[in-house]
Design a protein around this motif. Structure first.
Motif, PDB file in Angstrom:
ATOM      1  N   ALA A 153       0.843  -1.194   0.000  1.00  0.00           N
ATOM      2  CA  ALA A 153       0.000   0.000   0.000  1.00  0.00           C
ATOM      3  C   ALA A 153       0.879   1.245   0.000  1.00  0.00           C
ATOM      4  O   ALA A 153       2.087   1.181   0.240  1.00  0.00           O
ATOM      5  CB  ALA A 153      -0.916   0.002   1.226  1.00  0.00           C
ATOM      6  N   ASN A 227      -9.169   3.090  -1.548  1.00  0.00           N
ATOM      7  CA  ASN A 227      -8.751   2.270  -2.684  1.00  0.00           C
ATOM      8  C   ASN A 227      -8.967   3.044  -3.972  1.00  0.00           C
ATOM      9  O   ASN A 227     -10.070   3.540  -4.237  1.00  0.00           O
ATOM     10  CB  ASN A 227      -9.540   0.962  -2.722  1.00  0.00           C
ATOM     11  N   THR A 229      -8.289   3.026  -8.321  1.00  0.00           N
ATOM     12  CA  THR A 229      -8.097   2.119  -9.447  1.00  0.00           C
ATOM     13  C   THR A 229      -7.346   2.837 -10.559  1.00  0.00           C
ATOM     14  O   THR A 229      -7.781   3.897 -11.026  1.00  0.00           O
ATOM     15  CB  THR A 229      -9.453   1.607  -9.982  1.00  0.00           C
ATOM     16  N   ASP A 239      -5.769  -2.145  -8.487  1.00  0.00           N
ATOM     17  CA  ASP A 239      -6.283  -1.441  -7.315  1.00  0.00           C
ATOM     18  C   ASP A 239      -5.122  -1.155  -6.367  1.00  0.00           C
ATOM     19  O   ASP A 239      -4.273  -2.015  -6.135  1.00  0.00           O
ATOM     20  CB  ASP A 239      -7.340  -2.271  -6.596  1.00  0.00           C
ATOM     21  N   LYS A 241      -4.180   0.668  -2.527  1.00  0.00           N
ATOM     22  CA  LYS A 241      -4.651   1.267  -1.274  1.00  0.00           C
ATOM     23  C   LYS A 241      -3.777   2.467  -0.926  1.00  0.00           C
ATOM     24  O   LYS A 241      -2.548   2.396  -0.933  1.00  0.00           O
ATOM     25  CB  LYS A 241      -4.600   0.259  -0.133  1.00  0.00           C
TER      26      LYS A 241
END
Length: 363
Positions: A153, A227, A229, A239, A241
């Motif tokens: 992430a 999230n 995209t 995707d 985060k």
């Protein structure tokens, strides 16, 4: 004898006084720089030298010319204007940074001396150097489609409302096709802007994902996990985060105004519920007061768990006023030592964020 010694001392002082006056007459006349510090962001070693430019203007009546420029290390070289600068003329310093085998954050000092400033003016070139990696598979272990990332992430850290925050994220193209970002992304909110350097990644090439987060446009405060995209030119999507903590920005408060500005007071910040039963809800109250002279505004009250229900009687308090913050903790389904947080955001410029800790032992 004493008279002779006194005369000798006076003679020495008289002989030194012209030097003292000459030293006092040296006045530093500096160039005024557009930026004293330039951040060139993340630098990939394989892309070679990176160049940045500093501009300085002569706002003095006397002419100025640059006599010497000293860089902190051999990794930084500088080219500069050698012409005489009359009033309002602009000087240029072109600084090249060579990232060869140097990793991590850097801040390189550049000392600029002129005919009117023998002491030297200091400029700083900042950035983050990313060296060439030996093992790509281990260095980018997290895959999203054909792209490899160092971490699963993106952590933006603290984002303040006075200016957007930029984050450089390394990525590597493990696929067989060249990848580029689509110009439009339906899966990205308007307060997050994403671009890529270079604009396209060939197979086996690494690059940087530039994520720009605008805290003011977000129009909310606190911790967020979102999230997004990303769409690519090969019609693939991934995707990602993005984590952030958004804070309202306040200008520093002068000492003379510390008692005037809004000041958030809490009756308790460490609440111990002691032993509680897993099947029984527990409620408590906290008094919020305004200990300043200007109006206190509660921007937001949040908690780190849905098991804590919050109610605030009033979110705006004049000087000396108080209000009640009540919460109910539902320990259902929980066991053992437990800690929960309630976070209060306000327009108190000295302590805009206050946290109430709720402790318990659930049986």
């Amino acid at each position: 004898m004493k008279k002779r010694i006194l005369c000798a001392v006076i003679a020495v002082l008289i002989s030194l006084s012209p030097l003292h006056l000459e030293a006092q007459s040296i006045e530093r006349k500096l160039l005024t720089w557009e930026q004293r510090s330039v951040n060139i962001g993340a630098v990939l070693e394989e892309r070679g030298e990176v160049e940045a430019e500093f501009f300085g203007v002569n706002l003095n009546q006397d002419s100025i010319w640059i006599t010497d420029v000293f860089a902190e290390c051999g990794c930084t070289t500088v080219g500069f204007t050698k012409d005489t600068l009359s009033q309002d003329k602009i000087a240029s310093l072109k600084v090249k940074f060579n990232p060869d085998h140097r990793g991590g954050d850097f801040a390189k000092q550049i000392i600029v001396r002129t005919n009117m400033d023998i002491y030297g003016d200091t400029l700083v070139l900042e950035g983050t150097n990313i060296p060439v990696l030996d093992n790509l598979e281990k260095s980018y272990p997290y895959r999203k489609g054909n792209l490899g990332f160092r971490l699963p992430a993106v952590n933006m850290g603290n984002v303040f409302t006075n200016e957007p925050k930029l984050k450089h994220v390394e990525l590597h193209n493990f696929g067989k096709d060249t990848l580029g970002l689509m110009e439009e992304h339906s899966g990205i909110p308007e307060y997050i802007a994403v671009s890529m350097e270079p604009a396209t990644l060939s197979p086996g090439q690494r690059g940087l994902l530039l994520i720009n987060y605008d805290g003011e446009m977000k129009n909310d405060l606190g911790y967020f996990e979102e999230n997004i995209t990303l769409s690519f030119t090969d019609e693939s999507q991934i995707d990602l985060k993005v984590m952030s903590v958004v804070h309202e920005y306040f200008q520093p408060v002068p000492k003379s105004l510390e008692k005037v500005v809004p000041k958030l007071g809490l009756s308790e910040i460490d609440i111990d519920l002691k032993e509680v039963s897993t099947g029984k809800k527990v409620s408590r109250n906290v008094i919020i007061s305004n200990m300043g002279e200007e109006t206190l505004k509660i921007r937001k009250v949040s908690t780190n768990c849905e098991c804590v229900d919050i109610k605030l009687v009033s979110n705006e308090l004049d000087a000396g006023q108080r209000t009640e913050l009540s919460f109910t903790f539902d320990p259902k389904g929980r066991r053992g030592i437990d800690h929960k947080h309630i976070t209060v955001f306000s327009n108190d410029p000295i302590n805009p964020v206050r946290t109430i800790v709720i402790k318990s032992s659930i049986k």
